[in-house]
Motif scaffolding. Structure first.
Motif, PDB file in Angstrom:
ATOM      1  N   THR A   1     -29.456  21.810 -39.159  1.00  0.00           N
ATOM      2  CA  THR A   1     -30.822  22.585 -39.689  1.00  0.00           C
ATOM      3  C   THR A   1     -31.698  21.594 -40.181  1.00  0.00           C
ATOM      4  OG1 THR A   1     -29.616  22.676 -42.006  1.00  0.00           O
ATOM      5  CG2 THR A   1     -29.423  24.494 -40.431  1.00  0.00           C
ATOM      6  N   SER A   2     -31.253  20.285 -40.810  1.00  0.00           N
ATOM      7  CA  SER A   2     -32.313  19.411 -41.317  1.00  0.00           C
ATOM      8  C   SER A   2     -32.642  18.237 -40.619  1.00  0.00           C
ATOM      9  CB  SER A   2     -31.996  19.123 -42.922  1.00  0.00           C
ATOM     10  OG  SER A   2     -30.701  18.560 -42.986  1.00  0.00           O
ATOM     11  N   GLY A   3     -31.865  18.214 -39.467  1.00  0.00           N
ATOM     12  CA  GLY A   3     -31.822  16.799 -38.771  1.00  0.00           C
ATOM     13  C   GLY A   3     -31.344  15.446 -39.281  1.00  0.00           C
ATOM     14  N   TYR A   4     -31.396  14.476 -38.617  1.00  0.00           N
ATOM     15  CA  TYR A   4     -30.975  13.218 -38.937  1.00  0.00           C
ATOM     16  C   TYR A   4     -31.978  12.096 -39.397  1.00  0.00           C
ATOM     17  CZ  TYR A   4     -26.809  14.699 -36.384  1.00  0.00           C
ATOM     18  OH  TYR A   4     -25.729  15.451 -36.349  1.00  0.00           O
ATOM     19  N   GLY A   5     -33.018  12.578 -39.996  1.00  0.00           N
ATOM     20  CA  GLY A   5     -34.421  11.734 -40.201  1.00  0.00           C
ATOM     21  C   GLY A   5     -34.089  10.849 -41.591  1.00  0.00           C
ATOM     22  N   LEU A   6     -33.059  10.835 -42.134  1.00  0.00           N
ATOM     23  CA  LEU A   6     -32.726  10.015 -43.310  1.00  0.00           C
ATOM     24  C   LEU A   6     -31.768   8.923 -42.831  1.00  0.00           C
ATOM     25  CD1 LEU A   6     -32.299  12.315 -46.543  1.00  0.00           C
ATOM     26  CD2 LEU A   6     -34.419  11.036 -45.804  1.00  0.00           C
ATOM     27  N   SER A   7     -31.125   8.902 -41.418  1.00  0.00           N
ATOM     28  CA  SER A   7     -30.341   7.968 -41.072  1.00  0.00           C
ATOM     29  C   SER A   7     -30.884   6.587 -41.231  1.00  0.00           C
ATOM     30  CB  SER A   7     -30.026   8.221 -39.591  1.00  0.00           C
ATOM     31  OG  SER A   7     -29.222   9.431 -39.545  1.00  0.00           O
ATOM     32  N   PRO A   8     -32.198   6.215 -40.833  1.00  0.00           N
ATOM     33  CA  PRO A   8     -32.681   4.734 -41.097  1.00  0.00           C
ATOM     34  C   PRO A   8     -32.785   4.465 -42.493  1.00  0.00           C
ATOM     35  CG  PRO A   8     -34.486   6.124 -40.270  1.00  0.00           C
ATOM     36  CD  PRO A   8     -33.101   7.074 -40.318  1.00  0.00           C
ATOM     37  N   ASN A   9     -33.081   5.533 -43.441  1.00  0.00           N
ATOM     38  CA  ASN A   9     -33.012   5.154 -44.770  1.00  0.00           C
ATOM     39  C   ASN A   9     -31.725   4.542 -45.485  1.00  0.00           C
ATOM     40  OD1 ASN A   9     -35.114   7.742 -44.124  1.00  0.00           O
ATOM     41  ND2 ASN A   9     -36.028   6.142 -45.569  1.00  0.00           N
ATOM     42  N   TYR A  10     -30.688   5.421 -44.931  1.00  0.00           N
ATOM     43  CA  TYR A  10     -29.588   4.966 -45.318  1.00  0.00           C
ATOM     44  C   TYR A  10     -29.028   3.834 -44.683  1.00  0.00           C
ATOM     45  CZ  TYR A  10     -27.953   9.677 -47.368  1.00  0.00           C
ATOM     46  OH  TYR A  10     -27.751  10.798 -48.269  1.00  0.00           O
ATOM     47  N   MET A  11     -29.258   3.589 -43.517  1.00  0.00           N
ATOM     48  CA  MET A  11     -28.674   2.164 -42.948  1.00  0.00           C
ATOM     49  C   MET A  11     -29.689   1.043 -43.535  1.00  0.00           C
ATOM     50  SD  MET A  11     -26.049   3.123 -41.604  1.00  0.00           S
ATOM     51  CE  MET A  11     -25.622   1.426 -40.967  1.00  0.00           C
ATOM     52  N   GLU A  12     -30.769   1.305 -43.943  1.00  0.00           N
ATOM     53  CA  GLU A  12     -31.688   0.082 -44.200  1.00  0.00           C
ATOM     54  C   GLU A  12     -31.064  -0.239 -45.664  1.00  0.00           C
ATOM     55  OE1 GLU A  12     -36.217  -1.032 -43.844  1.00  0.00           O
ATOM     56  OE2 GLU A  12     -35.667   1.185 -44.318  1.00  0.00           O
ATOM     57  N   ALA A  13     -30.433   0.763 -46.589  1.00  0.00           N
ATOM     58  CA  ALA A  13     -30.135   0.513 -47.692  1.00  0.00           C
ATOM     59  C   ALA A  13     -28.575  -0.426 -47.637  1.00  0.00           C
ATOM     60  CB  ALA A  13     -29.651   1.856 -48.447  1.00  0.00           C
ATOM     61  N   VAL A  14     -28.004  -0.136 -46.690  1.00  0.00           N
ATOM     62  CA  VAL A  14     -26.682  -0.778 -46.225  1.00  0.00           C
ATOM     63  C   VAL A  14     -27.137  -2.190 -45.882  1.00  0.00           C
ATOM     64  CG1 VAL A  14     -24.544  -0.883 -44.679  1.00  0.00           C
ATOM     65  CG2 VAL A  14     -25.544   1.480 -45.551  1.00  0.00           C
ATOM     66  N   LEU A  15     -28.018  -2.583 -44.953  1.00  0.00           N
ATOM     67  CA  LEU A  15     -28.088  -3.714 -44.137  1.00  0.00           C
ATOM     68  C   LEU A  15     -28.927  -4.566 -45.168  1.00  0.00           C
ATOM     69  CD1 LEU A  15     -28.479  -2.377 -40.671  1.00  0.00           C
ATOM     70  CD2 LEU A  15     -26.802  -3.850 -41.483  1.00  0.00           C
ATOM     71  N   ASN A  16     -29.794  -4.053 -46.022  1.00  0.00           N
ATOM     72  CA  ASN A  16     -30.414  -4.931 -46.928  1.00  0.00           C
ATOM     73  C   ASN A  16     -29.396  -5.689 -47.867  1.00  0.00           C
ATOM     74  OD1 ASN A  16     -32.990  -4.438 -46.071  1.00  0.00           O
ATOM     75  ND2 ASN A  16     -33.573  -3.199 -47.712  1.00  0.00           N
ATOM     76  N   HIS A  17     -28.258  -4.990 -48.037  1.00  0.00           N
ATOM     77  CA  HIS A  17     -27.323  -5.792 -48.934  1.00  0.00           C
ATOM     78  C   HIS A  17     -26.307  -6.422 -48.400  1.00  0.00           C
ATOM     79  CE1 HIS A  17     -28.967  -4.292 -52.821  1.00  0.00           C
ATOM     80  NE2 HIS A  17     -28.858  -3.069 -52.276  1.00  0.00           N
ATOM     81  N   ASP A  18     -26.009  -6.025 -46.861  1.00  0.00           N
ATOM     82  CA  ASP A  18     -25.105  -6.927 -46.088  1.00  0.00           C
ATOM     83  C   ASP A  18     -25.344  -6.736 -44.553  1.00  0.00           C
ATOM     84  OD1 ASP A  18     -23.059  -8.024 -44.805  1.00  0.00           O
ATOM     85  OD2 ASP A  18     -21.506  -6.572 -45.526  1.00  0.00           O
ATOM     86  N   PRO A  19     -26.265  -7.834 -44.306  1.00  0.00           N
ATOM     87  CA  PRO A  19     -26.743  -7.698 -42.781  1.00  0.00           C
ATOM     88  C   PRO A  19     -25.696  -8.376 -41.699  1.00  0.00           C
ATOM     89  CG  PRO A  19     -27.857  -9.244 -44.109  1.00  0.00           C
ATOM     90  CD  PRO A  19     -26.966  -8.706 -44.963  1.00  0.00           C
TER      91      PRO A  19
END
Length: 225
Positions: A48-66
Motif C-alpha cells: 500500500t505505501s511502497g518501498y520508498g524509504l528503503s534507501p533511507n534505511y540503508m543509508e543509515a546502515v551504511l553510514n555507520h558500517d560501509p
C-alpha cells in the motif's frame, strides 16, 4: 502511512544516519539493519505505501558500517528493484566506497561489481559500468579472498566487453547472472532468469544447486556460478 507518519519516520532515519554513534558504529548499523528488515518484510504495508524509504534505511546502515558487503546486496535489491531508484543505490554505494582506505575487506571488490551492475542494467551507463568493473577487477586481483582471482578475470572480461561495445548483450547477461546468484528473494531470481533468456542466454540448474549460464549470442562460452 500518513504524511505526518512519513515525516516522522524520515526524521528518525535522518537522526540514525547522521547522529553520533558514541563509539558503537557497528551496533548502530546492526540495529538500523534490523529496523530495515522489519520495514522491508512488512509485505502488507509495502503493497500500500511502497518501498520508498528503503534507501533511507540503508543509508543509515551504511553510514555507520560501509564495510560489510552483504548490506550492499540488500541496498541494491530494495532500492533498485523494489523502490525503483537505481540512481540512489549508486549514490549510496559511491559514498560507501569513498570511505575505504588501504585496509579494505578482502571481499570488497564485489561492491564495485554491484555498482557496475546497477549502472549497466538500470542506468544504461556503459561507460560508468566499465569503470566499475575495471575497479572490481583491480581490487579482486589485489585480494587474497577465496575466488578473488576468478572474479578479477570475470570483471576484467566484462569491462572489456563494455569497452568494445557499451550495449554488449554478453556483459548484460553476466550482470543478470550476478543478480541471480546474490538475490534475496524468489521474485528477483525469477526476474533475473527471465532477463537472461530475453537477452539470448539460458540458465541451466544442476541437481546439486549449481547454476550454469549459456550464451546464445556474441560467441560466449558460458559460465558457472
Amino acid at each position: 502511512m500518513t504524511d505526518q507518519q512519513l515525516s516522522g519516520q524520515l526524521e528518525k532515519l535522518k537522526l540514525l544516519s547522521e547522529g553520533p554513534s558514541f563509539g558503537f558504529r557497528n551496533v548502530v548499523a546492526n540495529w538500523s539493519f534490523l529496523e530495515f528488515l522489519q520495514y522491508f518484510g512488512d509485505n502488507q504495508n509495502r503493497q500500500t505505501s511502497g518501498y520508498g524509504l528503503s534507501p533511507n534505511y540503508m543509508e543509515a546502515v551504511l553510514n555507520h558500517d560501509p564495510y560489510y558487503r552483504p548490506f550492499y546486496i540488500f541496498l541494491s535489491e530494495s532500492t533498485t528493484f523494489y523502490a525503483g531508484m537505481p540512481d540512489k543505490t549508486v549514490e549510496i554505494i559511491d559514498k560507501g566506497l569513498s570511505s575505504f582506505g588501504q585496509q579494505k575487506p578482502a571481499d570488497s571488490y564485489y561492491i564495485w561489481r554491484y555498482k557496475g551492475t546497477d549502472e549497466l542494467l538500470f542506468l544504461n551507463d556503459g561507460d560508468e559500468a566499465q569503470h566499475s568493473f575495471e575497479m572490481a577487477a583491480q581490487w579482486a586481483a589485489e585480494s587474497d579472498d577465496a575466488g578473488s582471482q576468478q572474479m578479477a578475470a570475470l570483471s576484467a572480461q566484462t569491462a572489456a566487453y563494455l569497452a568494445a561495445n557499451p550495449e554488449s548483450m554478453e556483459a548484460k547477461v553476466n550482470a543478470w547472472s550476478s543478480i541471480l546468484t546474490t538475490a534475496i528473494d524468489d521474485a528477483t531470481r525469477e526476474r533475473a532468469v527471465a532477463q537472461i533468456r530475453a537477452l539470448g542466454g539460458d540458465v541451466v540448474f544442476s541437481e546439486d544447486g549449481g547454476i550454469k549460464i549459456e550464451f546464445a549470442q556474441e560467441g560466449g562460452q558460458g559460465s558457472e556460478s
